[in-house]
Design a protein around this motif. Structure first.
Motif, PDB file in Angstrom:
ATOM      1  N   LEU A   1      51.006  35.243  10.452  1.00 59.22           N
ATOM      2  CA  LEU A   1      52.115  34.319  10.231  1.00 59.22           C
ATOM      3  C   LEU A   1      52.812  33.962  11.541  1.00 59.22           C
ATOM      4  CD1 LEU A   1      53.758  35.673   6.946  1.00 59.22           C
ATOM      5  CD2 LEU A   1      52.287  33.672   7.216  1.00 59.22           C
ATOM      6  N   LEU A   2      52.988  34.965  12.409  1.00 62.74           N
ATOM      7  CA  LEU A   2      53.609  34.703  13.711  1.00 62.74           C
ATOM      8  C   LEU A   2      52.741  33.765  14.546  1.00 62.74           C
ATOM      9  CD1 LEU A   2      54.983  38.244  14.679  1.00 62.74           C
ATOM     10  CD2 LEU A   2      56.310  36.210  14.051  1.00 62.74           C
ATOM     11  N   PHE A   3      51.432  33.984  14.504  1.00 59.12           N
ATOM     12  CA  PHE A   3      50.513  33.125  15.240  1.00 59.12           C
ATOM     13  C   PHE A   3      50.536  31.703  14.683  1.00 59.12           C
ATOM     14  CE2 PHE A   3      46.282  31.210  15.680  1.00 59.12           C
ATOM     15  CZ  PHE A   3      46.128  31.232  17.059  1.00 59.12           C
ATOM     16  N   LEU A   4      50.682  31.583  13.348  1.00 57.57           N
ATOM     17  CA  LEU A   4      50.620  30.281  12.692  1.00 57.57           C
ATOM     18  C   LEU A   4      51.907  29.485  12.892  1.00 57.57           C
ATOM     19  CD1 LEU A   4      48.704  28.602  10.856  1.00 57.57           C
ATOM     20  CD2 LEU A   4      49.883  29.607   8.894  1.00 57.57           C
ATOM     21  N   TYR A   5      53.050  30.164  12.710  1.00 57.73           N
ATOM     22  CA  TYR A   5      54.330  29.459  12.738  1.00 57.73           C
ATOM     23  C   TYR A   5      55.166  29.748  13.979  1.00 57.73           C
ATOM     24  CZ  TYR A   5      53.282  28.526   7.853  1.00 57.73           C
ATOM     25  OH  TYR A   5      52.688  28.102   6.704  1.00 57.73           O
ATOM     26  N   GLY A   6      54.718  30.670  14.825  1.00 57.28           N
ATOM     27  CA  GLY A   6      55.473  31.011  16.023  1.00 57.28           C
ATOM     28  C   GLY A   6      55.721  29.824  16.940  1.00 57.28           C
TER      29      GLY A   6
ATOM     30  N   THR B   1      59.386  28.398  17.889  1.00 59.37           N
ATOM     31  CA  THR B   1      59.806  28.394  19.293  1.00 59.37           C
ATOM     32  C   THR B   1      60.331  27.026  19.697  1.00 59.37           C
ATOM     33  OG1 THR B   1      58.195  30.102  19.839  1.00 59.37           O
ATOM     34  CG2 THR B   1      59.062  28.800  21.660  1.00 59.37           C
ATOM     35  N   ILE B   2      59.597  25.978  19.341  1.00 63.95           N
ATOM     36  CA  ILE B   2      60.030  24.613  19.655  1.00 63.95           C
ATOM     37  C   ILE B   2      61.354  24.302  18.952  1.00 63.95           C
ATOM     38  CG2 ILE B   2      59.480  22.181  19.240  1.00 63.95           C
ATOM     39  CD1 ILE B   2      56.578  22.853  19.838  1.00 63.95           C
ATOM     40  N   GLY B   3      61.468  24.745  17.690  1.00 60.33           N
ATOM     41  CA  GLY B   3      62.706  24.510  16.959  1.00 60.33           C
ATOM     42  C   GLY B   3      63.898  25.177  17.612  1.00 60.33           C
ATOM     43  N   ILE B   4      63.727  26.395  18.083  1.00 57.68           N
ATOM     44  CA  ILE B   4      64.822  27.121  18.736  1.00 57.68           C
ATOM     45  C   ILE B   4      65.199  26.457  20.059  1.00 57.68           C
ATOM     46  CG2 ILE B   4      65.459  29.304  19.829  1.00 57.68           C
ATOM     47  CD1 ILE B   4      63.674  30.698  17.716  1.00 57.68           C
ATOM     48  N   LEU B   5      64.203  26.126  20.877  1.00 57.94           N
ATOM     49  CA  LEU B   5      64.469  25.533  22.192  1.00 57.94           C
ATOM     50  C   LEU B   5      65.070  24.135  22.093  1.00 57.94           C
ATOM     51  CD1 LEU B   5      61.289  26.657  24.176  1.00 57.94           C
ATOM     52  CD2 LEU B   5      63.634  27.483  24.469  1.00 57.94           C
TER      53      LEU B   5
ATOM     54  N   PRO C   1      64.284  19.187  26.913  1.00 51.03           N
ATOM     55  CA  PRO C   1      64.090  19.575  25.499  1.00 51.03           C
ATOM     56  C   PRO C   1      64.190  18.432  24.510  1.00 51.03           C
ATOM     57  CG  PRO C   1      65.539  21.136  26.607  1.00 51.03           C
ATOM     58  CD  PRO C   1      65.356  19.971  27.538  1.00 51.03           C
ATOM     59  N   VAL C   2      64.364  17.192  24.960  1.00 48.53           N
ATOM     60  CA  VAL C   2      64.354  16.074  24.021  1.00 48.53           C
ATOM     61  C   VAL C   2      63.003  15.987  23.320  1.00 48.53           C
ATOM     62  CG1 VAL C   2      63.546  14.319  25.673  1.00 48.53           C
ATOM     63  CG2 VAL C   2      65.004  13.646  23.764  1.00 48.53           C
ATOM     64  N   LEU C   3      61.955  16.416  24.014  1.00 47.89           N
ATOM     65  CA  LEU C   3      60.622  16.452  23.412  1.00 47.89           C
ATOM     66  C   LEU C   3      60.579  17.471  22.276  1.00 47.89           C
ATOM     67  CD1 LEU C   3      57.725  15.390  23.574  1.00 47.89           C
ATOM     68  CD2 LEU C   3      57.230  17.181  25.227  1.00 47.89           C
ATOM     69  N   TYR C   4      61.231  18.609  22.465  1.00 51.46           N
ATOM     70  CA  TYR C   4      61.291  19.624  21.417  1.00 51.46           C
ATOM     71  C   TYR C   4      62.124  19.130  20.239  1.00 51.46           C
ATOM     72  CZ  TYR C   4      59.440  22.880  24.914  1.00 51.46           C
ATOM     73  OH  TYR C   4      58.661  23.499  25.847  1.00 51.46           O
ATOM     74  N   ALA C   5      63.205  18.411  20.541  1.00 54.89           N
ATOM     75  CA  ALA C   5      64.035  17.862  19.465  1.00 54.89           C
ATOM     76  C   ALA C   5      63.230  16.891  18.612  1.00 54.89           C
ATOM     77  CB  ALA C   5      65.262  17.172  20.052  1.00 54.89           C
ATOM     78  N   LEU C   6      62.397  16.082  19.274  1.00 52.49           N
ATOM     79  CA  LEU C   6      61.526  15.160  18.542  1.00 52.49           C
ATOM     80  C   LEU C   6      60.545  15.932  17.671  1.00 52.49           C
ATOM     81  CD1 LEU C   6      60.416  12.351  17.943  1.00 52.49           C
ATOM     82  CD2 LEU C   6      59.042  12.521  20.035  1.00 52.49           C
ATOM     83  N   GLY C   7      59.967  17.007  18.220  1.00 46.81           N
ATOM     84  CA  GLY C   7      59.043  17.826  17.444  1.00 46.81           C
ATOM     85  C   GLY C   7      59.714  18.462  16.241  1.00 46.81           C
ATOM     86  N   THR C   8      60.956  18.909  16.414  1.00 48.57           N
ATOM     87  CA  THR C   8      61.694  19.518  15.305  1.00 48.57           C
ATOM     88  C   THR C   8      61.971  18.502  14.210  1.00 48.57           C
ATOM     89  OG1 THR C   8      62.725  21.107  16.810  1.00 48.57           O
ATOM     90  CG2 THR C   8      63.796  20.762  14.678  1.00 48.57           C
ATOM     91  N   LEU C   9      62.377  17.281  14.612  1.00 50.32           N
ATOM     92  CA  LEU C   9      62.656  16.248  13.612  1.00 50.32           C
ATOM     93  C   LEU C   9      61.398  15.834  12.862  1.00 50.32           C
ATOM     94  CD1 LEU C   9      65.235  13.804  15.261  1.00 50.32           C
ATOM     95  CD2 LEU C   9      65.619  15.478  13.461  1.00 50.32           C
ATOM     96  N   THR C  10      60.290  15.674  13.573  1.00 49.42           N
ATOM     97  CA  THR C  10      59.047  15.272  12.895  1.00 49.42           C
ATOM     98  C   THR C  10      58.546  16.373  11.969  1.00 49.42           C
ATOM     99  OG1 THR C  10      57.758  16.004  14.817  1.00 49.42           O
ATOM    100  CG2 THR C  10      58.341  13.680  14.701  1.00 49.42           C
ATOM    101  N   THR C  11      58.724  17.633  12.374  1.00 43.77           N
ATOM    102  CA  THR C  11      58.350  18.745  11.496  1.00 43.77           C
ATOM    103  C   THR C  11      59.214  18.760  10.246  1.00 43.77           C
ATOM    104  OG1 THR C  11      57.642  20.086  13.389  1.00 43.77           O
ATOM    105  CG2 THR C  11      58.093  21.247  11.329  1.00 43.77           C
ATOM    106  N   GLY C  12      60.530  18.536  10.440  1.00 41.68           N
ATOM    107  CA  GLY C  12      61.432  18.472   9.292  1.00 41.68           C
ATOM    108  C   GLY C  12      61.070  17.326   8.361  1.00 41.68           C
ATOM    109  N   PHE C  13      60.677  16.182   8.942  1.00 41.95           N
ATOM    110  CA  PHE C  13      60.273  15.046   8.117  1.00 41.95           C
ATOM    111  C   PHE C  13      59.019  15.375   7.315  1.00 41.95           C
ATOM    112  CE2 PHE C  13      57.676  11.176   7.659  1.00 41.95           C
ATOM    113  CZ  PHE C  13      58.536  10.419   6.888  1.00 41.95           C
TER     114      PHE C  13
END
Length: 279
Positions: A19-24, A28-32, A236-248
């Protein structure tokens, strides 16, 4: 209560590591992405804020984030609708054996094992040789269908393989035409599975990279835009984009699950009412 064997704890530890390997990486991107204005792309974090999410809605120096998002959204819906329609038609066609059905089935499955980049290259070359414009809504659309249609067709093959034909026979005995039987009997019964096909079609299209790489033309889809930003964006704007797309993506999946649950409850209620009526 019996003590659990040692194997239970060993397998549990492996499962947690999986699970850590899959969602880690996603976590990490979400936290950063919640770093302060002076934050970087690595740990340790420098403050906590929503600064980089606000930056996403400002004019970006590089890239076309929201344009690429709209293109991916439109392409995803185009692929989803086509996948549903063709999968249902293919599932109905394969209910009876016909000359060449076995060869056609293996041709469909073969599309899943061909490297995606070769599909992208082949479609791009075909459009170029035919003097057609390479564009995300034409060549990109066709390349993505080679990925989503086999999944949709395989699901429909499994669905119709277990479909009880007595429902259709009962409808025809009541005078229903073939179209009425399909519309009022078959489609409502397989509706939850159609939602699954729709989910496959949209999500596979929305995040597809390789098959769109050489077929999108001059306008990027969101996965291509994110890849391009990795060479230019160092905040980290790139990480913010990744977090939003994951949430979507999670929102889309949750919506499909909710709709499926609604249809399941509706069918269960209808079956219960029919049973009470018989009593």
């Amino acid at each position: 209560m019996e003590p659990r064997p040692r194997s239970f704890y060993i397998l549990s530890a492996f499962f947690v590591l999986f699970l850590l390997f899959l969602y880690g990486p996603t976590l990490t991107i979400g936290i950063l992405s919640f770093q302060g204005p002076g934050g970087g792309l690595t740990f340790p974090m420098r403050g906590v804020s929503l600064h980089w999410f606000r930056e996403l809605f400002e004019q970006q120096a590089v890239g076309d984030i929201w344009g690429s998002f709209r293109r991916s959204l439109a392409l995803g819906f185009m692929v989803m609708i086509t996948t549903i329609v063709v999968s249902v038609m293919g599932g109905l066609a394969f209910r009876k054996r016909f000359p060449g059905s076995t060869v056609l089935f293996y041709l469909i499955v073969t599309a899943l094992v061909i490297p995606s980049i070769l599909i992208s290259l082949g479609v791009g070359l075909m459009f170029d040789q035919a003097d057609l414009t390479v564009h995300w809504s034409t060549s990109g659309y066709g390349a993505q269908l080679t990925w989503t249609l086999p999944f949709g067709l395989l699901i429909m093959f499994a669905v119709f393989n277990r479909f009880d034909k007595s429902y259709e026979e009962a409808a025809r005995d009541q005078g229903a035409t073939a179209w009425q039987t399909l519309r009022y009997v078959v489609l409502p019964i397989i509706a939850p599975m159609l939602i699954g096909v729709a989910l496959f079609g949209f999500t596979l299209s929305y995040d597809e990279f390789a098959r769109t790489l050489l077929t999108s033309g001059s306008r990027n889809t969101l996965p291509l835009e994110i890849y391009g930003m990795t060479t230019n964006v160092t905040t980290p704007v790139l990480y913010a984009l990744g977090t939003l797309t994951t949430g979507f993506s999670l929102l889309v999946i949750g919506t499909f699950i909710a709709v499926t649950a609604y249809y399941a409850r509706k069918r269960a209620r209808a079956a219960s009412d029919a049973g009470k009526g018989m009593v």
